[in-house]
Write an enzyme that holds these catalytic residues in place. Structure first.
Site, short mmCIF file in Angstrom:
data_model
loop_
_atom_site.label_atom_id
_atom_site.label_comp_id
_atom_site.label_asym_id
_atom_site.label_seq_id
_atom_site.Cartn_x
_atom_site.Cartn_y
_atom_site.Cartn_z
N HIS B 121 0.95 -1.11 0.00
CA HIS B 121 0.07 -0.06 -0.02
C HIS B 121 0.88 1.32 0.00
CE1 HIS B 121 -2.74 3.01 1.75
NE2 HIS B 121 -3.95 2.19 1.47
N ASP B 198 2.78 -4.89 8.05
CA ASP B 198 1.70 -3.99 8.10
C ASP B 198 0.46 -4.87 8.17
OD1 ASP B 198 -0.29 -2.55 7.10
OD2 ASP B 198 0.51 -1.95 5.24
N GLN B 201 -4.79 -5.09 7.02
CA GLN B 201 -5.76 -5.99 6.73
C GLN B 201 -6.12 -7.39 7.61
OE1 GLN B 201 -7.87 -5.34 4.17
NE2 GLN B 201 -7.09 -3.39 3.62
N LYS B 224 -10.77 -0.53 10.08
CA LYS B 224 -10.77 -1.91 9.23
C LYS B 224 -11.38 -3.09 9.97
CE LYS B 224 -7.36 -0.19 5.96
NZ LYS B 224 -8.04 0.14 4.69
N CYS B 362 -4.65 2.30 -3.71
CA CYS B 362 -3.34 3.06 -3.20
C CYS B 362 -2.32 2.06 -3.27
CB CYS B 362 -3.62 3.22 -1.47
SG CYS B 362 -4.90 4.36 -1.11
C1 LIG Z 1 -2.23 -3.07 3.44
C2 LIG Z 1 -2.57 -1.62 4.02
N1 LIG Z 1 -1.65 -0.93 4.65
C3 LIG Z 1 -1.89 0.26 5.12
C4 LIG Z 1 -3.23 0.85 4.96
C5 LIG Z 1 -3.49 2.41 5.52
O1 LIG Z 1 -4.40 2.31 6.65
P1 LIG Z 1 -5.16 3.66 7.04
O2 LIG Z 1 -5.69 4.55 5.82
O3 LIG Z 1 -6.24 3.12 7.92
O4 LIG Z 1 -4.04 4.38 7.65
C6 LIG Z 1 -4.27 0.14 4.43
C7 LIG Z 1 -5.44 0.92 4.10
O5 LIG Z 1 -6.15 0.43 3.21
C8 LIG Z 1 -3.89 -1.13 3.83
O6 LIG Z 1 -4.92 -1.88 3.32
#
Ligand SMILES: Cc1ncc(COP(=O)(O)O)c(C=O)c1O
Lengths: 150, 406
Positions: B121, B198, B201, B224, B362
């Site tokens: 992401h 990270d 998910q 999430k 993203c």
């Molecule tokens: C794999 C992953 N990392 C990081 C994020 C970032 O999360 P947030 O926007 O809640 O900070 C997301 C959110 O879509 C994600 O799916």
């Protein structure tokens, strides 16, 4: 469903699948990239504008949804052979139809075929798809940098 | 003993499902809906327990502080951390990764390497890019295999004595792939590198055990996994957190301040400058308790069933292209309808009451790798049903009908 069929009417699907004036121009006097970061739609518009400020030829390349491709296709058909002042006026008409949404009957008439894109205004998240190429054209004529829908 | 979930009861917990014009919500990888227990906890907190935490010498502030501390313990227990001192409350996963990049990043020098992967992401790409610009570190990227998994031999070849950190998605928000981070962490530690998972998910779908994984950092956002927006956690091994400089500074993170210098509290507090989102942290803890009560393994089983059902439907449709691996995955389905752009798919599905995401998710570099401008994505939550999946595929038939009027 009816609104949907208005959005995806035959002519839009047709222009979306087989866009007119698609491809690069070899010796453009003006060119401009357009990018919609939200969708990833991107296109580039190429113009040959003569000494009298008339758009002699226009083409575009790019990738995007049916709405953005159809819109670019119709735009190129509409502005080819016109003075850039008239082209800019059409961009204003198009914005009046979709963005400010206070379009006159005369403006709709001037937009011709492109007026079928009016249905897009029911879909706020898609308006930028439709306006991308028009922004790019306007910036190209003005000789400005890359157009984005942001 | 695992028992199966009572879907009917679960659906009663989510009021969006009580709407007359019911939306079939299949954008759970982006954010989930919130159950009543979480919404009530938030509004009760603000109504009856609201006072700034760690500040007031009066009962109400003590109540609020106790709830905030409890929330930290719930989060620690949820991911099997040794101690709640290893849990830093942050705004979300993005802030957590930025915190590590900025703060742990201070310890890195030109020539050091950070490994990420081709399925990250933007939140796990851009902070490292900024660090690279600031510090001259190098970013190395693990390739994907044909089937959309991490190329582990390639990963192994990237590891070396310059590798200081590996930062990888536990589960891809695009491909749904569950990465074998346990093994990857072992390899990273062999060369002395730290490892950030990270886990944005993960919490809603699979068990997280930071001690079993032996990860050094782990990050996620509450929104999430059925919690509120604006809060999430950074887990860090305590010894590591202690060695890191503060990320932001101000109130609540100091022990003494003069005009010349300040003393900082120990971790996690030194990373929580300013008034935290304490009510939201409490709301997040209620979401974690909700997940615990349903049982993460029961959730996994039920979502796996629905995933298999959905995968089968994709298999039966020649004009749908599904991305991501066949196994070791969760119910995140990124796909294309042949000849139709993802945005057109999403708009037509929306008109049938089916909410999916379309775009680059993203993850622009991944879109590049897959050579697609955009993908449509349906992603499952705990409340989704087979009949909702059927309606998704009915909607996709309408897409094809509209686009095939030769
Ligand atoms: C794999 C992953 N990392 C990081 C994020 C970032 O999360 P947030 O926007 O809640 O900070 C997301 C959110 O879509 C994600 O799916």
């Amino acid at each position: 469903m009816n609104e949907l069929l208005q959005l995806y009417q035959q002519m839009i699907i047709d222009h979306g699948k087989c866009p007119r004036n698609f491809g690069e121009l070899e010796n453009p006097t003006h060119k401009q990239k357009g990018f919609n970061p939200l969708c990833g739609d991107q296109l580039e518009i190429f113009l040959i504008i003569d000494d009298n400020d008339v758009i002699q030829d226009v083409k575009f390349t790019g990738e995007g949804c049916a709405i953005s491709m159809a819109s670019a296709s119709m735009l190129t058909e509409l502005v080819k052979g016109n003075h850039i002042d008239k082209a800019n006026g059409l961009v204003e008409d198009f914005n009046a139809m979709l963005v400010t949404q206070d379009v006159s009957d005369e403006a709709m008439e001037r937009l011709g075929k492109a007026s079928v894109l009016e249905g897009v205004k029911q879909y706020p998240s898609r308006i930028k798809c439709a306006t991308l190429s028009w922004h790019a054209l306007k910036n190209a004529c003005a000789g400005e940098g890359e157009a984005t829908t942001e | 003993m695992s028992q199966s979930l009572n879907l009917e009861n679960i659906r009663k917990d989510f009021k969006y499902l009580a709407n007359k014009k019911q939306v079939i919500y299949l954008d759970n990888a982006s954010t989930t809906q919130k159950p009543d227990v979480v919404l009530n906890a938030l509004s009760d907190f603000y109504r009856y327990s609201n006072a700034n935490v760690h500040r007031g010498a009066y009962h109400l502030s003590e109540v609020a502080t106790a709830k905030y501390d409890q929330a930290r313990q719930v989060a620690a227990d949820f991911i099997h951390a040794k101690s709640s001192d290893e849990i830093v409350f942050v705004r979300g996963c993005t802030e957590a990764i930025n915190l590590v990049a900025s703060s742990f990043g201070q310890q890195l020098n030109a020539g050091d390497e950070v490994i990420i992967s081709a399925m990250e992401h933007h939140a796990n790409i851009v902070p490292w890019q900024m660090l690279s610009k600031a510090k001259g570190i190098k970013i190395r990227v693990i390739n994907l295999t044909e089937s959309g998994e991490l190329d582990l031999p390639h990963y192994k070849s990237l590891l070396n004595k310059h590798t200081k950190l590996v930062s990888i998605a536990h589960i891809s928000n695009v491909l749904g792939a569950i990465n074998d981070v346990g093994l990857m962490i072992e390899w990273a530690h062999e060369v002395g590198a730290k490892f950030l998972v990270d886990a944005a998910q993960s919490p809603a779908h699979i068990q997280i055990d930071v001690q079993a994984l032996d990860c050094d950092f782990l990050t996620f956002s509450a929104h999430k996994h059925y919690g509120p927006t604006g809060v999430g956690i950074l887990y860090g091994k305590h010894s590591l957190l202690e060695r890191m400089v503060p990320y932001q500074t101000g109130g609540s993170m100091i022990t003494s301040v003069t005009y010349e210098s300040s003393e900082f509290m120990s971790a996690p507090h030194k990373f929580e400058a300013g008034t935290p989102a304490y009510a939201e942290a409490y709301g997040m803890s209620q979401a974690l308790i909700y997940l615990n009560e349903l049982g993460i393994n029961n959730i996994k089983q039920a979502e796996d069933d629905l995933m298999v059902y959905t995968l089968e439907k994709f298999k039966q449709s020649d004009d749908l292209i599904l991305y991501g691996p066949k196994d070791n995955r969760i119910g995140v389905f990124s796909f294309l309808v042949k000849g139709v752009h993802a945005h057109d798919v999403a708009t037509i599905l929306d008109s049938q009451g089916v909410a999916i995401r379309a775009g680059h998710h993203c993850a622009m570099p991944l879109m590049h790798t897959l050579s697609v401008p955009a993908l449509a994505r349906a992603s499952l939550g705990v409340y989704n049903t087979k009949s909702e999946i059927d309606q998704l595929f009915d909607g996709l038939k309408t897409v094809k009908k509209i686009f095939s009027n030769e």
